[in-house]
Design a protein around this motif. Structure first.
Motif, PDB file in Angstrom:
ATOM      1  N   PHE A   4       0.865  -1.177   0.000  1.00 35.88           N
ATOM      2  CA  PHE A   4       0.000   0.000   0.000  1.00 35.88           C
ATOM      3  C   PHE A   4       0.900   1.225   0.000  1.00 35.88           C
ATOM      4  O   PHE A   4       2.115   1.131   0.232  1.00 35.88           O
ATOM      5  N   TYR A  24      -4.713   5.715   3.001  1.00 38.15           N
ATOM      6  CA  TYR A  24      -3.922   4.500   2.769  1.00 38.15           C
ATOM      7  C   TYR A  24      -4.556   3.764   1.596  1.00 38.15           C
ATOM      8  O   TYR A  24      -5.720   3.361   1.663  1.00 38.15           O
ATOM      9  N   THR A  25      -3.799   3.601   0.527  1.00 41.78           N
ATOM     10  CA  THR A  25      -4.315   3.001  -0.700  1.00 41.78           C
ATOM     11  C   THR A  25      -3.636   1.657  -0.950  1.00 41.78           C
ATOM     12  O   THR A  25      -2.413   1.601  -1.121  1.00 41.78           O
ATOM     13  N   PRO A  26      -4.395   0.566  -0.969  1.00 41.54           N
ATOM     14  CA  PRO A  26      -3.793  -0.757  -1.234  1.00 41.54           C
ATOM     15  C   PRO A  26      -3.386  -0.887  -2.697  1.00 41.54           C
ATOM     16  O   PRO A  26      -4.014  -0.300  -3.579  1.00 41.54           O
ATOM     17  N   LYS A  27      -2.324  -1.640  -2.931  1.00 35.29           N
ATOM     18  CA  LYS A  27      -1.870  -1.879  -4.300  1.00 35.29           C
ATOM     19  C   LYS A  27      -2.616  -3.045  -4.937  1.00 35.29           C
ATOM     20  O   LYS A  27      -2.629  -3.189  -6.152  1.00 35.29           O
ATOM     21  N   ALA A  55      -4.773  -1.889   5.222  1.00 41.32           N
ATOM     22  CA  ALA A  55      -4.424  -1.564   3.832  1.00 41.32           C
ATOM     23  C   ALA A  55      -3.686  -2.732   3.179  1.00 41.32           C
ATOM     24  O   ALA A  55      -3.896  -3.036   1.997  1.00 41.32           O
ATOM     25  N   GLU A  56      -2.819  -3.397   3.946  1.00 43.76           N
ATOM     26  CA  GLU A  56      -2.114  -4.583   3.447  1.00 43.76           C
ATOM     27  C   GLU A  56      -3.102  -5.680   3.051  1.00 43.76           C
ATOM     28  O   GLU A  56      -2.834  -6.493   2.165  1.00 43.76           O
TER      29      GLU A  56
END
Length: 287
Positions: A4, A24-27, A55-56
C-alpha cells in the motif's frame, strides 16, 4: 515492501474548515473502504499501524484529526470553537465524503474508537456505512464506573476540566496522559454527556436538533475489554440504548486470552495487540 502507499490529504468541511487526514491506498484489488474514527483528543498517527495492517489486506483507509486536534488545530487551542458535536456533524461527514470520492463504488465501513463510534449518529450521511465496528465506544456514564476508577473519572470531568478551562482557556488533558489538549467546548460537552444517561442524548432538543440515532439499522459490532474501566458493559448498553434500531453484536475481550499485558481503553490499536485485529478483519469480511 508494503502493499500500500499512504498520502497526507486535506479534507474541507461544509464550513470550509480544513481537516488533516491520511489516505492509505492498497496496491491490490480493493475489498472496501474504511473511515477510522478517533477517540477524543487522539491524533491520527495513533492508528497508523492498524491502518497499515488493513491496507495490506486490501482496504482503502482514511484517518484524520478532528478540528482542534493535532494537524487540524489552527492557531491556539484556546481559540478553537470545536465541540464533540461539530466533530460528528461536520468533520466525520466530510471525511466520509472524501473516502467515497477516493474509493468509489465499494462498501464503506466505520471503525470507531470511543468517540469515533459514539458520534456516528450525528453524521448526516451515516447511512452510507455498510457496517460499523466500534472499540471502547460507550456512553462513558460516570455513575456506572467502578471504584476506585470512578473517583479519578469524577476528578477529571468535574474538577480538572472546569478549572483548566477557567485558568487556561482549554483543557490540558495531556497533563493526565489523556491525548492532546482539548478545546474548551469539546471538554465541556464531554463532561456534560458523561454526567448524563445516553451520552449525546443529553443534547437532543437543545443543541442537537437533527440526528440519525433513531434511524440507523446498520450491522454493528461493539467490542470492549474486561480491563477497560470506562467502556464497561453497562456503559456500552447505555450507548446502544440511543441507537434504537441498530443491529448490534457485542464482544468483550480479555487480555489473558491473547497473552497481552493489557487492552484497556486504548491498546486495541497498538502494534503489540495485532492478535486482536483478526476480529475487525473477520467482521469486515462479512460485509
Amino acid at each position: 515492501m508494503a502493499n500500500f502507499y499512504s498520502t497526507d490529504v486535506t479534507v474541507i468541511c461544509v464550513d470550509q474548515f480544513a481537516i488533516a487526514s491520511t489516505i492509505y491506498t492498497p496496491k491490490k484489488s480493493l475489498k472496501g473502504a474504511i473511515l477510522i474514527g478517533p477517540a477524543t483528543g487522539i491524533k491520527r498517527q495513533f492508528y497508523a499501524s492498524f491502518a497499515a495492517f488493513l491496507a495490506e489486506k486490501g482496504y482503502g483507509i482514511i484517518t484524520f484529526d478532528n478540528r482542534g486536534i493535532g494537524g487540524s488545530l489552527t492557531g491556539s487551542v484556546s481559540e478553537s470553537d470545536a465541540s464533540l458535536q461539530s466533530w460528528g456533524e461536520k468533520d466525520m461527514p466530510a471525511v466520509l465524503e472524501h473516502l467515497k470520492i477516493t474509493f468509489p463504488n465499494t462498501n464503506y465501513h466505520l471503525i470507531g474508537h470511543s468517540a469515533g463510534g459514539q458520534l456516528v449518529g450525528l453524521m448526516h450521511n451515516a447511512k452510507d456505512f455498510t457496517s460499523i465496528f466500534n472499540f471502547a465506544s460507550s456512553s462513558g456514564q460516570l455513575k456506572n464506573m467502578p471504584l476506585p476508577y470512578a473517583i479519578k473519572a469524577h476528578f477529571f470531568m468535574n474538577l480538572f476540566i472546569p478549572l483548566s478551562n477557567t485558568f487556561f482557556g482549554h483543557t490540558k488533558s495531556q497533563w493526565l496522559g489523556m491525548g492532546e489538549p482539548l478545546p474548551k467546548r469539546v471538554a465541556q460537552q464531554w463532561r456534560a454527556w458523561c454526567n448524563s444517561e445516553g451520552y449525546v442524548k443529553a443534547s437532543f432538543g437543545k443543541t442537537v436538533h437533527t440526528h440519525l440515532y433513531d434511524e440507523l439499522t446498520t450491522p454493528s459490532m461493539w467490542v470492549n475489554a474486561v480491563d477497560d474501566d470506562i467502556a464497561i458493559n453497562e456503559n456500552v448498553e447505555d450507548m446502544l440504548s440511543v441507537f434504537t434500531k441498530i443491529a448490534a453484536e457485542k464482544l468483550t475481550l480479555s487480555a489473558d486470552d491473547y497473552a497481552l499485558d493489557e487492552i484497556g481503553h486504548m491498546k486495541f490499536f497498538s502494534r503489540q495487540s495485532q492478535a486482536l485485529w483478526i476480529h475487525a478483519l473477520n467482521w469486515l469480511g462479512k460485509y
